[in-house]
Design a protein around this motif. Sequence first.
Motif, mmCIF file in Angstrom:
data_model
loop_
_atom_site.group_PDB
_atom_site.id
_atom_site.type_symbol
_atom_site.label_atom_id
_atom_site.label_comp_id
_atom_site.label_asym_id
_atom_site.label_seq_id
_atom_site.Cartn_x
_atom_site.Cartn_y
_atom_site.Cartn_z
ATOM 1 N N ALA A 111 0.821 -1.216 0.000
ATOM 2 C CA ALA A 111 0.000 0.000 0.000
ATOM 3 C C ALA A 111 0.855 1.267 0.000
ATOM 4 N N ASP A 112 2.038 1.219 0.611
ATOM 5 C CA ASP A 112 2.887 2.413 0.673
ATOM 6 C C ASP A 112 3.759 2.584 -0.562
ATOM 7 N N GLY A 113 3.548 1.727 -1.587
ATOM 8 C CA GLY A 113 4.314 1.821 -2.824
ATOM 9 C C GLY A 113 5.553 0.947 -2.871
ATOM 10 N N THR A 114 5.875 0.300 -1.754
ATOM 11 C CA THR A 114 7.027 -0.599 -1.713
ATOM 12 C C THR A 114 6.768 -1.829 -2.577
ATOM 13 N N THR A 115 7.786 -2.258 -3.334
ATOM 14 C CA THR A 115 7.677 -3.474 -4.128
ATOM 15 C C THR A 115 8.587 -4.550 -3.531
ATOM 16 N N LEU A 116 8.105 -5.782 -3.562
ATOM 17 C CA LEU A 116 8.858 -6.923 -3.058
ATOM 18 C C LEU A 116 8.744 -8.065 -4.048
ATOM 19 N N SER A 117 9.729 -8.941 -4.034
ATOM 20 C CA SER A 117 9.619 -10.198 -4.771
ATOM 21 C C SER A 117 9.552 -11.332 -3.770
ATOM 22 N N ALA A 118 8.808 -12.373 -4.128
ATOM 23 C CA ALA A 118 8.657 -13.545 -3.268
ATOM 24 C C ALA A 118 8.763 -14.797 -4.115
ATOM 25 N N ARG A 119 9.335 -15.836 -3.537
ATOM 26 C CA ARG A 119 9.396 -17.142 -4.196
ATOM 27 C C ARG A 119 8.767 -18.167 -3.266
ATOM 28 N N THR A 120 7.789 -18.898 -3.785
ATOM 29 C CA THR A 120 7.073 -19.870 -2.962
ATOM 30 C C THR A 120 6.938 -21.197 -3.690
ATOM 31 N N HIS A 121 6.556 -22.212 -2.956
ATOM 32 C CA HIS A 121 6.295 -23.529 -3.541
ATOM 33 C C HIS A 121 5.058 -23.424 -4.437
ATOM 34 N N PRO A 122 5.032 -24.140 -5.552
ATOM 35 C CA PRO A 122 3.908 -24.007 -6.494
ATOM 36 C C PRO A 122 2.654 -24.764 -6.100
ATOM 37 N N ASP A 123 2.576 -25.243 -4.853
ATOM 38 C CA ASP A 123 1.382 -26.004 -4.476
ATOM 39 C C ASP A 123 0.134 -25.144 -4.492
ATOM 40 N N VAL A 124 0.294 -23.848 -4.186
ATOM 41 C CA VAL A 124 -0.811 -22.891 -4.293
ATOM 42 C C VAL A 124 -0.392 -21.832 -5.291
ATOM 43 N N LEU A 125 -1.025 -21.823 -6.457
ATOM 44 C CA LEU A 125 -0.651 -20.880 -7.506
ATOM 45 C C LEU A 125 -1.623 -19.710 -7.514
ATOM 46 N N ARG A 126 -1.110 -18.542 -7.192
ATOM 47 C CA ARG A 126 -1.938 -17.333 -7.183
ATOM 48 C C ARG A 126 -1.827 -16.619 -8.514
ATOM 49 N N GLN A 127 -2.730 -15.666 -8.731
ATOM 50 C CA GLN A 127 -2.808 -14.983 -10.007
ATOM 51 C C GLN A 127 -2.503 -13.497 -9.863
ATOM 52 N N ARG A 128 -2.125 -12.905 -10.975
ATOM 53 C CA ARG A 128 -1.890 -11.461 -10.989
ATOM 54 C C ARG A 128 -3.178 -10.722 -10.638
#
Length: 359
Positions: free
Chosen positions: A324-341
């Motif tokens: 919400a404050d404009g900060t961007t992060l990258s995350a790497r997770t296991h593909p068991d739960v695939l989220r969408q853009r």
Amino acid sequence: MSSSVQRELATVEVEGVSVSYDGAARAVDDVSVSVAAGSIVSLLGPSGCGKTSLLRAIAGLERPMGGSISIGGRVVSGPAAWVKPEHRSVGMVFQDGALFPHLTVAQNVEFGLNASHIKAGRSERANRVGELLELVDLAGLGARLPETLSGGQQQRVALARSLAPNPSVLLLDEPFSALDAGLRIHVRAEVARILREIGVTSIFVTHDQDEAFVLGDQVAVMRDGRVEQFGAPDELYRTPVSKWVARFVGEANFVPGRPSGEVGRVDTTLGSVAISGNALTERSGESIDVLVRPEQVTLSAGDTAEITAVEYYGHDVRYELLLADGTTLSARTHPDVLRQRGDRVAIAFDGSTSTAFVD
């Protein structure tokens, strides 16, 4: 080969070495590195950082303007010493392999014996060539010409040639850079197996972090002619000495934080983070950036951040997140739960410790 050409594993000591090509700018600037006998050290850094110049200085192909180099306890380069390359008991694998196109595979390997001036009978030389071709998994291909081999096979011939005289130290200058991605991984694994099987002291130059970490027992990260950090791969990844090193050896998020009321912890938007071996948290009032690797960011149901990009790799998924404050992060997770853009998620820090920096 006969005992007359056997070599003991050697340490390599580089102390305060500088190399210049024009008398002014230094390609290598006061570098000191210690390589234990039988170990593999990777020289890692961007193009132009001085890693190849340092390798060539160890080989004797460049004469340093200062400092000293010792191999197996013998000074081979220094203010009062200079040993020619052919007398340093050093083997070298060049970036392009540098095979002789008019010689067969076996003749290329045997050239390593010729260049080292080793005296041996015909049958003994043939046995040595056969042993080496078997070692690099090219048995039966001795009569072939280099042009009939794949790129990976050619590099293994170059490796066998460099090992022919049983050198005390093996130097490798980006030997996989000309190979395509899939072949590169395969040949890299084979070379790693061979080097560890024979136990030769090795120094390996690369600009690829994966290669440096896979091959190196220790890694020297170089920048602008200097060594920024020297240590084991996990040490460089978990406790980099600078933001530059953190970014170079892996993907890095830097999350702003402030010292918490508890010594050794920093409060961030991802929660309270423990800082290992770092006194920054005791400096109240300081603005702190906390290193958070993408795999340390966990996602769950919530409304903390928006997913702005999804990269599916099979073994894991990489997400770009907007807070919400404009900060961007990258995350790497296991593909068991695939989220969408466009999905909204809650984020948190999933790691026991991290590293903090004060700008």
